[in-house]
Design a protein around this motif. Sequence first.
Motif, PDB file in Angstrom:
ATOM      1  N   GLY A   1       0.820  -1.203   0.000  1.00 49.52           N
ATOM      2  CA  GLY A   1       0.000   0.000   0.000  1.00 49.52           C
ATOM      3  C   GLY A   1       0.852   1.251   0.000  1.00 49.52           C
ATOM      4  N   GLY A   2       0.476   2.225  -0.832  1.00 47.01           N
ATOM      5  CA  GLY A   2       1.232   3.465  -0.916  1.00 47.01           C
ATOM      6  C   GLY A   2       0.502   4.602  -0.236  1.00 47.01           C
ATOM      7  N   SER A   3       0.964   5.802  -0.508  1.00 48.74           N
ATOM      8  CA  SER A   3       0.349   6.987   0.081  1.00 48.74           C
ATOM      9  C   SER A   3      -1.083   7.150  -0.430  1.00 48.74           C
ATOM     10  N   ILE A   4      -1.880   7.884   0.342  1.00 48.79           N
ATOM     11  CA  ILE A   4      -3.299   8.057   0.032  1.00 48.79           C
ATOM     12  C   ILE A   4      -3.609   9.548   0.006  1.00 48.79           C
ATOM     13  N   PHE A   5      -4.363   9.958  -1.008  1.00 52.22           N
ATOM     14  CA  PHE A   5      -4.799  11.351  -1.095  1.00 52.22           C
ATOM     15  C   PHE A   5      -6.316  11.393  -1.234  1.00 52.22           C
ATOM     16  N   TRP A   6      -6.946  12.412  -0.609  1.00 54.89           N
ATOM     17  CA  TRP A   6      -8.375  12.590  -0.829  1.00 54.89           C
ATOM     18  C   TRP A   6      -8.765  14.062  -0.735  1.00 54.89           C
ATOM     19  N   ALA A   7      -9.854  14.404  -1.424  1.00 53.51           N
ATOM     20  CA  ALA A   7     -10.416  15.754  -1.383  1.00 53.51           C
ATOM     21  C   ALA A   7     -11.917  15.641  -1.607  1.00 53.51           C
ATOM     22  N   ASP A   8     -12.697  16.191  -0.693  1.00 53.21           N
ATOM     23  CA  ASP A   8     -14.152  16.125  -0.865  1.00 53.21           C
ATOM     24  C   ASP A   8     -14.619  17.198  -1.840  1.00 53.21           C
ATOM     25  N   ALA A   9     -15.913  17.162  -2.175  1.00 47.71           N
ATOM     26  CA  ALA A   9     -16.456  18.082  -3.172  1.00 47.71           C
ATOM     27  C   ALA A   9     -16.290  19.537  -2.750  1.00 47.71           C
ATOM     28  N   THR A  10     -16.456  19.810  -1.459  1.00 50.04           N
ATOM     29  CA  THR A  10     -16.321  21.183  -0.966  1.00 50.04           C
ATOM     30  C   THR A  10     -14.891  21.686  -1.124  1.00 50.04           C
ATOM     31  N   SER A  11     -13.913  20.829  -0.843  1.00 50.96           N
ATOM     32  CA  SER A  11     -12.504  21.222  -0.999  1.00 50.96           C
ATOM     33  C   SER A  11     -12.196  21.566  -2.445  1.00 50.96           C
ATOM     34  N   ARG A  12     -12.730  20.768  -3.367  1.00 49.40           N
ATOM     35  CA  ARG A  12     -12.462  21.009  -4.785  1.00 49.40           C
ATOM     36  C   ARG A  12     -13.149  22.298  -5.249  1.00 49.40           C
ATOM     37  N   MET A  13     -14.338  22.541  -4.747  1.00 52.88           N
ATOM     38  CA  MET A  13     -15.045  23.769  -5.096  1.00 52.88           C
ATOM     39  C   MET A  13     -14.329  24.985  -4.505  1.00 52.88           C
ATOM     40  N   ASN A  14     -13.904  24.880  -3.241  1.00 53.80           N
ATOM     41  CA  ASN A  14     -13.199  25.994  -2.602  1.00 53.80           C
ATOM     42  C   ASN A  14     -11.916  26.339  -3.340  1.00 53.80           C
ATOM     43  N   TYR A  15     -11.231  25.313  -3.862  1.00 49.30           N
ATOM     44  CA  TYR A  15     -10.000  25.584  -4.596  1.00 49.30           C
ATOM     45  C   TYR A  15     -10.288  26.409  -5.849  1.00 49.30           C
ATOM     46  N   ALA A  16     -11.450  26.153  -6.477  1.00 47.88           N
ATOM     47  CA  ALA A  16     -11.811  26.928  -7.664  1.00 47.88           C
ATOM     48  C   ALA A  16     -11.961  28.408  -7.340  1.00 47.88           C
ATOM     49  N   TYR A  17     -12.363  28.721  -6.115  1.00 53.82           N
ATOM     50  CA  TYR A  17     -12.537  30.113  -5.703  1.00 53.82           C
ATOM     51  C   TYR A  17     -11.268  30.710  -5.090  1.00 53.82           C
TER      52      TYR A  17
END
Length: 549
Positions: A42-58
């Motif tokens: 098993g390697g490293s794990i990354f995650w981002a929820d929908a709110t995080s992705r939307m906030n990044y757009a702003y």
Amino acid sequence: MSATRHRALGGGVNHVLDYLRRMQAENPSFFYAIQGDNDHTGGSIFWADATSRMNYAYFGDTVIFDTTYRTNRYRVPFASFTGLNHHGQPVLFGCALILNDSEASFAWLFQTWLHAMSDRRPISITTDPDRLIQMAVTQVLPETRLRFNRWSIFKETQEKLAHIYQSQPTFEIEFKKCVNETETINEFESSWVSLLERYFVMDNEWLQSMYNARQQWVPAYMRDTFFGDFSITERNIGLNSFFEGFVNASTTIQMLIKQYEKAVASWHEKELKSDYDTTNTSPVLKTPSPMEKQAANLYTRRIFIKFQEELVETLANPATKIDDSGTVATYRVAKFGEEHKAHTVNFTSFEMKANCSCQMFEHSGIICRHILAVFRAKNVLTLPSQYVLKRWTRNAKIGDMQDEHATELPNNSRESLTDRSNTLRQEAIKYVEEGAKSIHIYNVAMDALQEALKKVSSAKNQSPVSAEDGALSNGRNQELHAAGDTETVACQSADEKEKKIRELTTELESINRRCEVYRANLLAVLRDMEEQKLKLSVKVQNARLNLRE
């Protein structure tokens, strides 16, 4: 190292993975990926929820990558990507469990994070001073300005030069003053040489290495780049402000998800409160200036307070014209009694453009007192639009998500499921703002939401998913591949049509909850008003009785 760290974390990693799978099943905009590993542990794990992705757009113009676990010996190798929202509060852009500290692993993480953020590169990124992270950022984000966190450098300097700090108590004060208070490169260079000579540390290897890296941590070298700092020393703190108080050295892998959710909920609540305060209360104006009133209506409360400070300071910082070439006028701006700290402002009347030697606007996105002093001298009564960054305004999350800095998204991404989801969110935010203005409008909005939910549900059996939609969605969740021997397994859901319905339903439920929050806040205000009226009525009645007596 990956296998060792994976074994040390035990079954907790599976607990995290189960959570991520469940979250993506509930909302297809939830993104996660796992780095491949040769020994299949098993390697490293990354995650981002929908709110995080939307906030990044702003708010994805400046990013903080926190790896506090490496210096503070956390039990869990937890890292996070964060930024600043329109209130100047920490906002989350994604999280990771880093099971392998290597250049390739960090490069995979940045590539995966960038993919989840629609390949929109930030203007700047702040990290701990670390060679592996520096190499990964250079590889994946070559055009992004990298800055090392000064707090980390000051802390490490104290450890490396403990003998000097003990024998020369004033060294630390002068060292920080040299870094924080010098405004120009020449001023810093001169102050640095003077400091080293005064304390006889010209040949110190640590200080020499820090000097060699000065362009990546000394403020004088970075004033021309946006980092969202309101002052020179504001970001001189640790990088883990989002998870501070929630994730620390004693947090176990079994506790991580619960603490992660607590932090997310806490900051979401704080943002809602700041939104409410900005919308429903009025700041105290300190001048008769139309520009101050304009700013009060444009900015969020905290940003307005900062702007107001700069505007008020123009009274003590007069602008004196020292040159006029016809198209460009040059002004000297200095505080009374501090002429030696004067700044130079070049102003073009035709274009209503100005630039200041302090470069505060370039660095923070807030116009400085020096330019405002020139505007005052030139009778400029309102802020020119180019000096109002949308990311600092109360409407930062309404309308087009493309901010003033970031590179535009590829054209084909505008047809993606993710983009349509983000468009829905934008419209939903507008709906919430309007729907919360009164109890009557709120009730109408709730009825409309219920009707919309019925229509979305009925569309489930009527509208087939197009081949294009399926291809785009699969493209978003397809496997990612990093350089070398790393392989990314992107986690997919089974039925794209079901995903769309669940996503829309989730969005509507989220709007419903937000409406409830606004409704509760409004009712609280109304109750408070009624209580104040009652108290006032009692006082008036008592006063009348006293008069009769």
